[in-house]
Design a protein around this motif. Structure first.
Motif, short mmCIF file in Angstrom:
data_model
loop_
_atom_site.label_atom_id
_atom_site.label_comp_id
_atom_site.label_asym_id
_atom_site.label_seq_id
_atom_site.Cartn_x
_atom_site.Cartn_y
_atom_site.Cartn_z
N GLU A 77 -3.84 -7.32 10.87
CA GLU A 77 -2.83 -7.20 11.91
C GLU A 77 -1.57 -8.01 11.61
OE1 GLU A 77 -5.92 -10.27 12.88
OE2 GLU A 77 -5.95 -8.13 12.41
N ASP A 78 -1.63 -8.94 10.67
CA ASP A 78 -0.45 -9.71 10.30
C ASP A 78 0.66 -8.82 9.74
OD1 ASP A 78 -1.79 -11.98 11.05
OD2 ASP A 78 -2.29 -12.62 9.02
N PHE A 79 0.29 -7.64 9.26
CA PHE A 79 1.26 -6.73 8.65
C PHE A 79 1.54 -5.52 9.54
CE2 PHE A 79 -0.91 -9.03 5.28
CZ PHE A 79 0.15 -9.52 4.53
N ALA A 80 1.14 -5.61 10.80
CA ALA A 80 1.22 -4.46 11.71
C ALA A 80 2.65 -3.98 11.92
CB ALA A 80 0.57 -4.80 13.04
N GLU A 81 3.63 -4.86 11.81
CA GLU A 81 5.02 -4.44 12.00
C GLU A 81 5.50 -3.54 10.87
OE1 GLU A 81 7.64 -7.68 12.63
OE2 GLU A 81 6.74 -8.28 14.55
N GLU A 82 4.84 -3.61 9.71
CA GLU A 82 5.26 -2.83 8.55
C GLU A 82 4.36 -1.64 8.25
OE1 GLU A 82 6.91 -5.23 5.12
OE2 GLU A 82 5.68 -6.76 6.10
N TRP A 83 3.09 -1.74 8.69
CA TRP A 83 2.11 -0.76 8.22
C TRP A 83 0.94 -0.68 9.19
CZ3 TRP A 83 -2.85 -1.58 5.60
CH2 TRP A 83 -3.31 -0.44 4.89
N PRO A 132 0.80 -1.23 0.00
CA PRO A 132 0.00 0.00 0.00
C PRO A 132 0.84 1.29 0.00
CG PRO A 132 0.14 -0.86 2.22
CD PRO A 132 0.93 -1.80 1.34
N TRP A 133 2.09 1.16 -0.41
CA TRP A 133 2.84 2.37 -0.71
C TRP A 133 3.75 2.11 -1.89
CZ3 TRP A 133 4.09 -0.48 3.73
CH2 TRP A 133 5.40 -0.96 3.83
N GLY A 139 6.12 -1.33 -0.61
CA GLY A 139 5.10 -2.04 0.16
C GLY A 139 5.35 -3.52 0.30
N PHE A 140 4.36 -4.20 0.90
CA PHE A 140 4.52 -5.63 1.20
C PHE A 140 3.70 -6.54 0.30
CE2 PHE A 140 1.50 -3.67 4.25
CZ PHE A 140 0.32 -4.31 3.88
N HIS A 159 5.85 1.54 8.76
CA HIS A 159 6.84 1.21 9.78
C HIS A 159 7.97 0.39 9.19
CE1 HIS A 159 3.69 2.70 12.29
NE2 HIS A 159 2.95 1.61 12.23
N SER A 160 8.36 0.68 7.97
CA SER A 160 9.36 -0.11 7.26
C SER A 160 10.19 0.83 6.38
CB SER A 160 8.69 -1.18 6.40
OG SER A 160 9.59 -1.79 5.52
N ASP A 161 11.42 0.43 6.11
CA ASP A 161 12.23 1.21 5.17
C ASP A 161 12.27 0.57 3.79
OD1 ASP A 161 13.76 -1.00 5.71
OD2 ASP A 161 15.52 0.09 6.41
#
Length: 306
Positions: free
Chosen positions: A136-142, A84-85, A107-108, A101-103
């Protein structure tokens, strides 16, 4: 998706598919389509289309000779889904950036495992839908909650992708995205993109300066531009031409790594920059989108004949 008088019939189970088969390519699951009129390959990881061509024709998409098909690794070529980015998180607008929340770039979605929703077939066309629940599975990234549904429509006339994002969170959702289409060319120096003339673009190689485009886009080295345009395009190469017709887009990314960056890219032969280009249907830079709870937006592209 495009209207058709030959609406594909719904298949209830894989055993009823006539032209679509499961396959393992490298270490990834894929759907391989062998239709009398066309062929295609679609991976569940990334909802990534790597091959498409009408029967008897050469590939319409470019795929690296050194592409690797491994879990968690983006495939070099075809049509990666940036979501989503798009691009470098730090180069996104503040409303998009604050959720990331990722560099990692792009996106993922392009390395996530998508779910097969539907396969519809008939004698003229095939339609396949895949979904990704960004929970929520992607909460660490987004930070967000959204559903992405990507529908592919294949026929002898071309292929169409429609990526629909629905905001499932209570607060407004800002996101950027792109369908990162890699196209082949026999010679990048004799290739041009028509349809972007007289629009402005951000030159990411020159301090993100805005510049005017006059006439066709030509390539004479590394190119990385975000155009403020969602107009239909014509890609002209020594091997022929293609039309790209966007939907839900007011930005277009044109990219070629050139010789120096090509040597630094993973899964990319040093000389491959001479035989490819990317023309990406996008919602990028100032063209990012915001959805309220329950709202949806569709970004699409039709890749067709000249």
């Amino acid at each position: 998706m495009s209207e058709s008088s030959h609406r594909p019939s719904r298949a209830l189970s894989p055993g009823q598919w006539s032209f679509t088969r499961w396959a393992t390519i490298g270490h990834l699951e894929a759907l391989v389509i062998q239709h009398p009129l066309f062929r295609a390959t679609l991976f569940l990881q990334g909802a990534h289309l790597t091959h498409f061509a009408p029967s008897g024709e050469s590939e319409w998409l470019w795929l690296s000779d050194t592409a690797r098909f491994e879990p968690g690794r983006a495939i070099r070529g075809g049509i990666p889904v940036c979501w989503p980015w798009f691009g470098d998180p730090q180069r996104n607008p503040p409303e998009v950036r604050k959720r990331i929340h990722s560099d990692k770039a792009h996106g993922f979605a392009r390395t996530a495992l998508w779910k097969l929703e539907d396969v519809r077939e008939n004698a003229h066309e095939i339609e396949i839908s895949l979904s990704l629940d960004a929970n929520e599975d992607f909460a660490e990234e987004w930070r967000g909650r959204a559903l992405a549904l990507l529908t592919f429509h294949f026929s002898v006339r071309g292929c169409q992708l429609a990526l629909t994002t629905t905001n499932l969170s209570e607060e407004p959702l800002a996101f950027s995205q792109a369908l990162h289409t890699y196209l082949p060319t026999p010679d990048i120096t004799r290739t041009r993109v028509l349809g972007l003339g007289y629009s402005q673009y951000i030159d990411t190689l020159d301090n993100w300066e805005y510049k005017p485009q006059e006439g066709p886009v030509y390539f004479d080295g590394e190119t990385d531009r975000i155009y403020e345009s969602g107009e239909p395009l014509k890609i002209v190469t020594p091997g022929g031409s293609r039309r790209l017709t966007p939907v839900g887009s007011d930005s277009t990314v044109v990219w070629n790594p050139g010789p120096e960056k090509a040597r630094a890219l993973s899964d990319f032969p040093d000389s491959a920059w001479k035989t490819m280009l990317c023309v990406e249907t996008a919602n990028a830079a100032g063209d990012y989108r915001v959805l309220n709870n329950g709202q949806s937006h569709t970004l699409g592209v039709l890749i067709g004949r000249k």
